[in-house]
Design an enzyme around this catalytic site. Structure first.
Site, PDB file in Angstrom:
ATOM      1  N   ASP A 148      41.319  79.534 -90.917  1.00 11.60           N
ATOM      2  CA  ASP A 148      40.268  80.161 -90.089  1.00 11.60           C
ATOM      3  C   ASP A 148      40.804  80.556 -88.717  1.00 11.60           C
ATOM      4  O   ASP A 148      41.706  79.912 -88.187  1.00 11.60           O
ATOM      5  CB  ASP A 148      39.108  79.176 -89.872  1.00 11.60           C
ATOM      6  CG  ASP A 148      38.412  78.823 -91.180  1.00 11.60           C
ATOM      7  OD1 ASP A 148      38.498  79.630 -92.120  1.00 11.60           O
ATOM      8  OD2 ASP A 148      37.793  77.743 -91.248  1.00 11.60           O
ATOM      9  N   TYR A 169      32.149  84.885 -91.847  1.00 12.00           N
ATOM     10  CA  TYR A 169      32.434  83.492 -91.478  1.00 12.00           C
ATOM     11  C   TYR A 169      31.280  82.874 -90.689  1.00 12.00           C
ATOM     12  O   TYR A 169      30.750  83.494 -89.766  1.00 12.00           O
ATOM     13  CB  TYR A 169      33.717  83.447 -90.650  1.00 12.00           C
ATOM     14  CG  TYR A 169      34.245  82.054 -90.447  1.00 12.00           C
ATOM     15  CD1 TYR A 169      34.484  81.223 -91.533  1.00 12.00           C
ATOM     16  CD2 TYR A 169      34.487  81.567 -89.168  1.00 12.00           C
ATOM     17  CE1 TYR A 169      34.972  79.941 -91.349  1.00 12.00           C
ATOM     18  CE2 TYR A 169      34.984  80.286 -88.974  1.00 12.00           C
ATOM     19  CZ  TYR A 169      35.216  79.483 -90.072  1.00 12.00           C
ATOM     20  OH  TYR A 169      35.697  78.203 -89.890  1.00 12.00           O
TER      21      TYR A 169
END
Length: 486
Positions: A66, A292
């Site tokens: 991420d 996300y």
């Protein structure tokens, strides 16, 4: 998989040669510039071995964790543990769609040391504070509790609110409520605001610590007997419209979702806890339905704005489209702007009914879809109407609201499940009258009120307070709240 390397969690994880050092218990070398001691936890050794074996036959290593502090840190730790002999790239993407992955592969970068240092600093501080405060908790409250930086402050907020509720003193007051009508129109409510030129006391005039009217307030405090006498006196008097005020105003749509606003709305509308919201959003992200879900940015990409605008045009028509694309800026001062806001993924937003989603996932996706589409819709236009009515020496006030153009309300009303029902509920229709018109009184009641203590926190209001005060990081609120509840 999370972190493959971390500070030691217990004494048995500390390497033998370091066990006797005075800093060993904390796992941070306090007298050497706070150098952290990293180890591969037992439950991650298998993961590391699998990755090392996979790397043997590879000609390139791409790190695709991420794009936030934790993700950047995991990439850095992987480099330290795997010690690759082949070229390495850092790839970042925010949604599982073919276009996003292809774009990310052709735009790789190197590891951002600043993000890594930010994560390391936070982790070391966590350890220095947690490991020194927790033993105090064990002595005073119960063994095995952990005093996290954020949990401790959250508990403090709850305790302060509870103390305020205990210190609260109730105040009581009375007023009158009239049901008025013009000819054959439906009755509307009007509330007593003043008698003989003196304003009638309401809840905001009371001191929370004494339950009495605040010092220096020139108001008329009615008790039950006085209110009943006044009601009898006014019932047979003539009611006349003394003034009318109509003020048009507009409302803009709320920004698209961030982690915290999604948690708040899902709590209010769907009754989901912060943890359930994050778990459901994680599933939607992994299945490629949303971008996300850990983000504190309210900005949308050009692709997202175009997709939202085409949704508005197809579903609601051109009249409901905002004249120009609407972009939002993030107000939170600690925001990490790496990601976009949470939105449906891809170049074309799938409508909720066109997805195979069920139950909780469908409800959450529907919420995200509506909120994102609403950002590109026209402003809602409404008119607020205030009517004052004179009767004898008393003045009553009625307020109405007319929605002239629903705009983004057609898709999304904050805090309400059903936009259509919410639009109807928001309208308060007053009859067409002008100054000097006489009204009929269909009923006049004396009503008693008691002031209310400050409300306890809900998950939504606690999340809002934590974010407003800059306490902790939005991505951790779900875990913090479930720890506090446990």
């Amino acid at each position: 998989m999370g972190h493959v390397r971390d500070l030691p969690k217990s004494a048995k994880e500390i390497p033998a040669k370091e066990k006797k050092e005075k800093w060993a218990q904390i796992g941070v070398i306090t007298d050497a510039d706070f150098e952290p001691l990293y180890i591969v936890p037992a439950d991650k050794k298998k993961v590391v071995k699998t990755l090392k074996d996979a790397l043997k036959g590879a000609d390139e290593l791409i790190l695709a964790t991420d794009e936030d502090r934790e993700g950047e840190s995991i990439s850095w730790h992987l480099l330290q543990v795997l010690k690759p002999k082949v070229p390495t790239k850092r790839m970042v993407f925010h949604e599982f769609t073919k276009e996003a992955i292809q774009a990310a592969l052709s735009n790789c970068r190197t590891i951002d040391d600043k993000l890594v240092h930010a994560q390391e600093t936070r982790r070391i501080l966590d350890r220095l504070v947690g490991y020194t405060v927790s033993p105090l908790l064990w002595k005073k409250i119960a063994f095995g509790l952990s005093a996290g930086r954020v949990q401790s402050v959250s508990v403090r907020l709850l305790v302060e609110r509870e103390r305020a509720r205990r210190a609260f003193r109730r105040g009581s007051y009375w007023d009158l409520k009239a049901a008025l009508l013009k000819g054959k129109s439906n009755p509307f409510d009007a509330k007593l605001v003043s008698v003989g030129g003196t304003r009638v006391a309401n809840g905001s005039d009371f001191d929370e610590s004494t339950g009495k009217v605040k010092v220096g307030r020139n108001v008329l405090l009615l008790n039950e007997d006085e209110a009943t006498v006044l009601r009898t006196r006014l019932e047979s008097s003539a009611w006349t419209v003394s003034s009318l005020d109509a003020r048009p105003n507009t409302r803009k749509p709320a920004p698209p979702f961030t982690t915290t606003t999604l948690q708040q709305e899902a709590n209010r509308k769907l009754g989901l806890s912060a943890r359930d919201t994050m778990r459901t959003a994680q599933g939607l992200y992994e299945k490629g339905f949303i971008t996300y879900m850990r983000t504190d940015s309210t900005s949308l990409s050009k692709q997202a704005i175009a997709a939202a605008r085409s949704c508005v045009e197809n579903k609601y028509g051109k009249d409901y489209l905002s004249p120009k694309p609407r972009q939002f800026s993030t107000k939170s001062k600690g925001a990490q702007e790496a990601h976009e806001a949470i939105r449906p993924s891809g170049e074309v937003f799938r409508t909720p009914q066109d997805t195979p989603l069920k139950e909780r996932e469908l409800k959450l996706y529907d919420l995200i879809w509506k909120r994102t589409v609403a950002t590109q819709m026209a402003e809602a236009r409404q008119t607020n109407i205030t009517m004052q009515i004179e009767v004898d020496d008393a003045i009553f006030k009625a307020t109405g609201k007319r929605i002239d153009f629903p705009g983004f309300f057609r898709a999304y009303v904050e805090g309400s499940d059903n936009p259509d029902a919410a639009i109807e509920n928001q309208e308060v229709v007053l009859p067409a009258v002008k100054k000097g018109d006489a009204l009929d009184c269909a009923g006049l009641d004396a009503i008693g009120h008691e002031t209310q203590p400050p409300a306890r926190y809900t998950e939504a209001s606690l999340v809002k307070t934590l974010e407003k005060e800059g306490i902790g990081r939005p991505s951790t609120y779900a875990t913090v709240i479930s720890t506090v509840v446990a």
